[in-house]
Design a protein around this motif. Structure first.
Motif, PDB file in Angstrom:
ATOM      1  N   ARG A 148      41.015  35.199  26.838  1.00 20.37           N
ATOM      2  CA  ARG A 148      39.638  35.668  26.687  1.00 20.37           C
ATOM      3  C   ARG A 148      39.053  36.127  28.020  1.00 20.37           C
ATOM      4  O   ARG A 148      39.717  36.063  29.050  1.00 20.37           O
ATOM      5  N   ARG A 149      37.811  36.605  27.971  1.00 22.51           N
ATOM      6  CA  ARG A 149      37.096  37.083  29.159  1.00 22.51           C
ATOM      7  C   ARG A 149      37.012  35.966  30.209  1.00 22.51           C
ATOM      8  O   ARG A 149      36.810  34.795  29.877  1.00 22.51           O
ATOM      9  N   GLY A 150      37.177  36.337  31.481  1.00 24.04           N
ATOM     10  CA  GLY A 150      37.109  35.386  32.583  1.00 24.04           C
ATOM     11  C   GLY A 150      38.464  34.833  32.989  1.00 24.04           C
ATOM     12  O   GLY A 150      38.600  34.220  34.048  1.00 24.04           O
ATOM     13  N   PHE A 151      39.499  35.072  32.153  1.00 25.54           N
ATOM     14  CA  PHE A 151      40.842  34.580  32.473  1.00 25.54           C
ATOM     15  C   PHE A 151      41.406  35.362  33.655  1.00 25.54           C
ATOM     16  O   PHE A 151      41.218  36.580  33.755  1.00 25.54           O
ATOM     17  N   GLN A 152      42.092  34.672  34.598  1.00 26.79           N
ATOM     18  CA  GLN A 152      42.680  35.330  35.762  1.00 26.79           C
ATOM     19  C   GLN A 152      44.202  35.376  35.628  1.00 26.79           C
ATOM     20  O   GLN A 152      44.828  34.380  35.250  1.00 26.79           O
ATOM     21  N   ARG A 162      50.778  44.145  43.452  1.00 26.39           N
ATOM     22  CA  ARG A 162      50.808  42.779  42.916  1.00 26.39           C
ATOM     23  C   ARG A 162      49.553  42.065  43.415  1.00 26.39           C
ATOM     24  O   ARG A 162      49.419  41.778  44.594  1.00 26.39           O
ATOM     25  N   GLN A 163      48.617  41.804  42.487  1.00 27.69           N
ATOM     26  CA  GLN A 163      47.357  41.181  42.884  1.00 27.69           C
ATOM     27  C   GLN A 163      46.738  40.439  41.705  1.00 27.69           C
ATOM     28  O   GLN A 163      46.970  40.800  40.540  1.00 27.69           O
ATOM     29  N   THR A 164      45.948  39.418  42.014  1.00 28.95           N
ATOM     30  CA  THR A 164      45.238  38.688  40.960  1.00 28.95           C
ATOM     31  C   THR A 164      44.064  39.521  40.464  1.00 28.95           C
ATOM     32  O   THR A 164      43.350  40.142  41.252  1.00 28.95           O
ATOM     33  N   ALA A 165      43.877  39.537  39.144  1.00 27.77           N
ATOM     34  CA  ALA A 165      42.769  40.285  38.546  1.00 27.77           C
ATOM     35  C   ALA A 165      42.106  39.413  37.479  1.00 27.77           C
ATOM     36  O   ALA A 165      42.742  38.547  36.870  1.00 27.77           O
ATOM     37  N   THR A 166      40.827  39.671  37.277  1.00 30.58           N
ATOM     38  CA  THR A 166      40.053  38.930  36.269  1.00 30.58           C
ATOM     39  C   THR A 166      39.864  39.791  35.030  1.00 30.58           C
ATOM     40  O   THR A 166      39.621  40.998  35.137  1.00 30.58           O
ATOM     41  N   VAL A 167      39.990  39.177  33.849  1.00 29.86           N
ATOM     42  CA  VAL A 167      39.739  39.881  32.594  1.00 29.86           C
ATOM     43  C   VAL A 167      38.228  40.009  32.426  1.00 29.86           C
ATOM     44  O   VAL A 167      37.521  39.006  32.304  1.00 29.86           O
ATOM     45  N   GLU A 168      37.700  41.248  32.449  1.00 29.83           N
ATOM     46  CA  GLU A 168      36.252  41.474  32.349  1.00 29.83           C
ATOM     47  C   GLU A 168      35.801  41.721  30.920  1.00 29.83           C
ATOM     48  O   GLU A 168      34.678  41.397  30.558  1.00 29.83           O
ATOM     49  N   PHE A 178      40.311  45.030  33.466  1.00 27.52           N
ATOM     50  CA  PHE A 178      40.614  44.099  34.552  1.00 27.52           C
ATOM     51  C   PHE A 178      39.840  44.485  35.804  1.00 27.52           C
ATOM     52  O   PHE A 178      39.547  45.668  36.024  1.00 27.52           O
ATOM     53  N   ARG A 179      39.544  43.488  36.644  1.00 26.19           N
ATOM     54  CA  ARG A 179      38.943  43.741  37.959  1.00 26.19           C
ATOM     55  C   ARG A 179      39.783  43.026  39.016  1.00 26.19           C
ATOM     56  O   ARG A 179      40.039  41.827  38.919  1.00 26.19           O
ATOM     57  N   PHE A 180      40.212  43.800  40.037  1.00 26.87           N
ATOM     58  CA  PHE A 180      40.956  43.189  41.143  1.00 26.87           C
ATOM     59  C   PHE A 180      40.035  42.264  41.933  1.00 26.87           C
ATOM     60  O   PHE A 180      38.848  42.555  42.123  1.00 26.87           O
ATOM     61  N   ILE A 181      40.594  41.176  42.433  1.00 26.42           N
ATOM     62  CA  ILE A 181      39.782  40.173  43.131  1.00 26.42           C
ATOM     63  C   ILE A 181      39.685  40.441  44.625  1.00 26.42           C
ATOM     64  O   ILE A 181      38.608  40.320  45.217  1.00 26.42           O
ATOM     65  N   LYS A 182      40.790  40.822  45.244  1.00 24.65           N
ATOM     66  CA  LYS A 182      40.850  40.836  46.704  1.00 24.65           C
ATOM     67  C   LYS A 182      40.489  42.175  47.338  1.00 24.65           C
ATOM     68  O   LYS A 182      39.654  42.254  48.234  1.00 24.65           O
ATOM     69  N   HIS A 183      41.139  43.253  46.895  1.00 24.61           N
ATOM     70  CA  HIS A 183      40.903  44.571  47.503  1.00 24.61           C
ATOM     71  C   HIS A 183      41.252  45.649  46.486  1.00 24.61           C
ATOM     72  O   HIS A 183      41.965  45.399  45.513  1.00 24.61           O
ATOM     73  N   PRO A 184      40.757  46.874  46.688  1.00 23.39           N
ATOM     74  CA  PRO A 184      41.054  47.959  45.737  1.00 23.39           C
ATOM     75  C   PRO A 184      42.518  48.387  45.837  1.00 23.39           C
ATOM     76  O   PRO A 184      43.181  48.131  46.833  1.00 23.39           O
ATOM     77  N   GLU A 185      43.001  49.048  44.797  1.00 29.83           N
ATOM     78  CA  GLU A 185      44.391  49.497  44.766  1.00 29.83           C
ATOM     79  C   GLU A 185      44.477  50.951  44.324  1.00 29.83           C
ATOM     80  O   GLU A 185      43.532  51.492  43.739  1.00 29.83           O
ATOM     81  N   TYR A 186      45.624  51.554  44.605  1.00 30.15           N
ATOM     82  CA  TYR A 186      45.915  52.915  44.155  1.00 30.15           C
ATOM     83  C   TYR A 186      46.754  52.795  42.876  1.00 30.15           C
ATOM     84  O   TYR A 186      47.870  52.285  42.895  1.00 30.15           O
TER      85      TYR A 186
END
Length: 611
Positions: free
Chosen positions: A530-534, A543-549, A567-575
């Protein structure tokens, strides 16, 4: 094997197969699955049957084999020739030009069927005409800078009075300026299944002593040598020359010598088998874009530990897979057969839908390679030993014949796009400076070229210059799409780089994103997703942790369900690129999918160029 295949090129026919370790050819891109096997598609069977009927009726001996191959294709690297006896100079020049085209279609390899008409009819040639035709074929190959190797010959009962033969011949270009055919094979399997030992035996040319001596050259860290377990990704190379002979470290002292004499290179990506290194294994599968995967299973332990998980990962990422059952010297034949039957049961399950094919002879290896390249459902199974060397030659024959997945046209299209290089590894080399390793996804990269690398944590792209390029540890001036290499960046600050970045042409005007949407399938989750799951997201080399929005149209997901998720990346943006394959995991939670859209902004808005 298909009984018709066995009849045409099996033990019962007048078969002369290439010796193990010597040349062999393949069906090649653009050819139909049975092109070198005597299996015609159903549509062509009736059509060719009408043409053959009149001639076949003249035979006094009954012939149960279908006397035809599928009709010759205009594209691809397979050429049918009925006869090549004493051609005129004009005809010879035309034939040489045609061979050059077929070699280009197969990216340096082609297969000639001698004694076969263009419509696929197996006419065959007398012994004298066959010798003359092969002599002409050898002259044509010399003209275009290639070698020929006879794969297999057999008699056809076209005319009962005179024995007639057809021949299948591999034509392979002699290496020129590092333009060898390069295939990447990811090596998967449970811990202690013998992956690194097998690679050590293949690439060093010496059998193992039974205590893991062969694998010592592959380890990159002291703790790997002490524990005997791979924890990082290492690369090993195995070459084949234009005659199909193995080129490895037993004959050559350096990687540069192997590259100089090899027409075809197999780059093995040795991945970790232990479950605690699973993220490293997934990174190797998603980032290095392997053409094929080799799953190594220990004969005495069978399908244990991470074996099923690795098989599932390769299938989820749609990487064609073949299986090697190792350590057959440690257990009785019945145990080996039980392991093979266990593998066959799993491969035939509805989730896999694979067709297992046990390779027991050199002819099986040729057939397996040709069918494997054309049909993703075929799964060859080898049973071998790295200590006794049993059946090791069959694997070498298979690897020698294995064709590329992409044809020359797809390669050309990728090369015409703007440069995009994925950064997978970062090193600092004394007297050289900062070095990055990775794969050129598209375009062409040359020494001295100026590119931009990013995105940084702030979303910027930084300018840099490519000082030098190395492929397979030897110098290279030009890098083409699909090739893996290391690029020296001189005094560029290493702290500004990280795995997951891309180096692109400044004209590309690259976009970056914090938010993206993907269409996913939840493979497994203990409760509800569900929403909020990482989760840890793998997309290519990212390869990065992302949150389910957000889950579109649903509040939660259960195992086996599909949805479009933001999804939203947690640490930094990606290409990221739309359409890229995605794999995510967290503990026992696993899912796959592809990127459908991204909330992108142009990196040029924060472009910081450095000289």
């Amino acid at each position: 094997m298909d009984p018709r295949v066995s009849e045409l090129f099996g033990a019962g026919s007048a078969l002369k197969c290439a010796a193990p370790g010597l040349g062999a050819g393949y069906g090649g891109p653009g050819a139909s699955a049975g092109s070198a096997l005597g299996i015609a598609p159903k549509k062509t069977a009736s059509k060719n049957g009408k043409k053959v009927k009149g001639r076949a009726s003249r035979n006094t001996k009954p012939n149960n084999n279908p006397p035809y191959l599928p009709p010759e294709a205009e594209e691809g690297n397979i050429e049918y020739k009925l006869k090549l006896v004493n051609p005129t100079q004009y005809r010879f020049e035309h034939l040489a030009t045609q061979m050059k085209w077929r070699l280009q279609e197969g990216r340096g390899e082609a297969v000639y069927q001698i004694g076969v008409e263009d419509n696929g009819l197996l006419v065959g040639l007398s012994e004298e005409d066959m010798k003359a035709s092969l002599k002409t074929l050898r002259r044509m190959a010399e003209k275009v800078g290639a070698d020929i190797t006879i794969l297999r010959e057999r008699e056809v009962e076209y005319d009962s009075d005179v024995p007639r033969q057809i021949a299948e011949v591999l034509v392979r270009k002699v290496p020129d300026d590092q333009q060898f055919l390069d295939l990447r094979v990811a090596v998967l399997g449970n811990v202690d299944s013998g992956k690194s030992t097998l690679l050590g035996v293949l690439t060093q040319g010496e059998l193992d002593n039974g205590r893991g001596r062969a694998r010592l050259n592959l380890f990159r860290h002291l703790h790997e040598i002490q524990s005997g377990r791979t924890s990082s990704i290492s690369f090993e190379i195995l070459g084949f020359n234009s005659k199909g002979e193995v080129v490895n470290y037993s004959e050559s002292r350096t990687a540069e010598e192997i590259c100089e004499s090899a027409s075809k290179m197999i780059t093995f990506i040795d991945l970790a088998g232990h479950h605690k290194y699973l993220k490293t294994t997934i990174f190797g599968l998603t980032s290095y874009c392997p053409d094929f995967a080799m799953l190594v299973v220990s004969a005495n332990t069978g399908i244990a530990g991470t074996t099923r998980e690795h098989l599932g990962l390769a299938m989820a990422l749609k990487v064609p897979i073949f299986i090697v059952v190792s350590k057959v010297d440690l257990c009785p034949r019945g145990t080996v057969e039980r392991t093979v039957r266990q593998l066959e049961r799993i491969l035939k399950q509805p989730g896999c839908n694979k067709v297992p094919m046990v390779v027991a002879s050199a002819d099986d290896a040729v057939t397996a390679a040709q069918q494997f390249a054309q049909s993703p459902s075929i799964t060859p199974i080898f049973t071998l030993s790295s200590v006794s060397g049993e059946s090791l030659d069959l694997l070498k024959v298979f690897l020698n014949i294995l064709p590329p997945l992409s044809n020359s046209k797809e390669q050309e299209e990728l090369m015409q796009q703007l440069t995009e290089f994925q950064v997978d590894e970062i090193y600092t080399v004394p007297d050289v400076g900062t070095v990055v390793g990775g794969t050129l996804y598209s375009g062409i990269c040359r020494e001295g070229e100026r590119l931009v690398v990013g995105p940084t944590d702030e979303g910027h792209f930084l300018g840099l210059k490519v000082c030098s390029i190395q492929r397979n540890r030897s110098a290279c001036r030009v890098l083409r799409a699909g090739q893996a290499a290391t690029l020296a960046l001189g005094n560029f600050d290493r702290s500004l780089l990280r795995k997951g970045m891309v180096m692109v042409s400044p004209e590309m005007n690259p976009t970056i994103c914090w938010l993206f949407e993907a269409e996913i399938v939840l493979l497994f989750h203990a409760k509800t997703f569900r929403r909020g799951f990482q989760v840890t997201v793998h997309v290519g080399n990212v390869r990065q942790t992302a949150t389910v929005e957000r889950l579109h149209g649903k509040e939660e997901l259960r195992t086996g369900e599909k949805a479009v998720v933001r999804f939203r990346f947690i640490k930094h943006p990606e290409y990221l690129k739309v359409g890229a394959k995605l794999l995510f995991r967290e503990g026992v939670t696993k899912g796959i999918g592809h990127v459908t859209s991204q909330a992108a902004r142009t990196a040029g808005q924060g472009l910081a160029l450095r000289n």
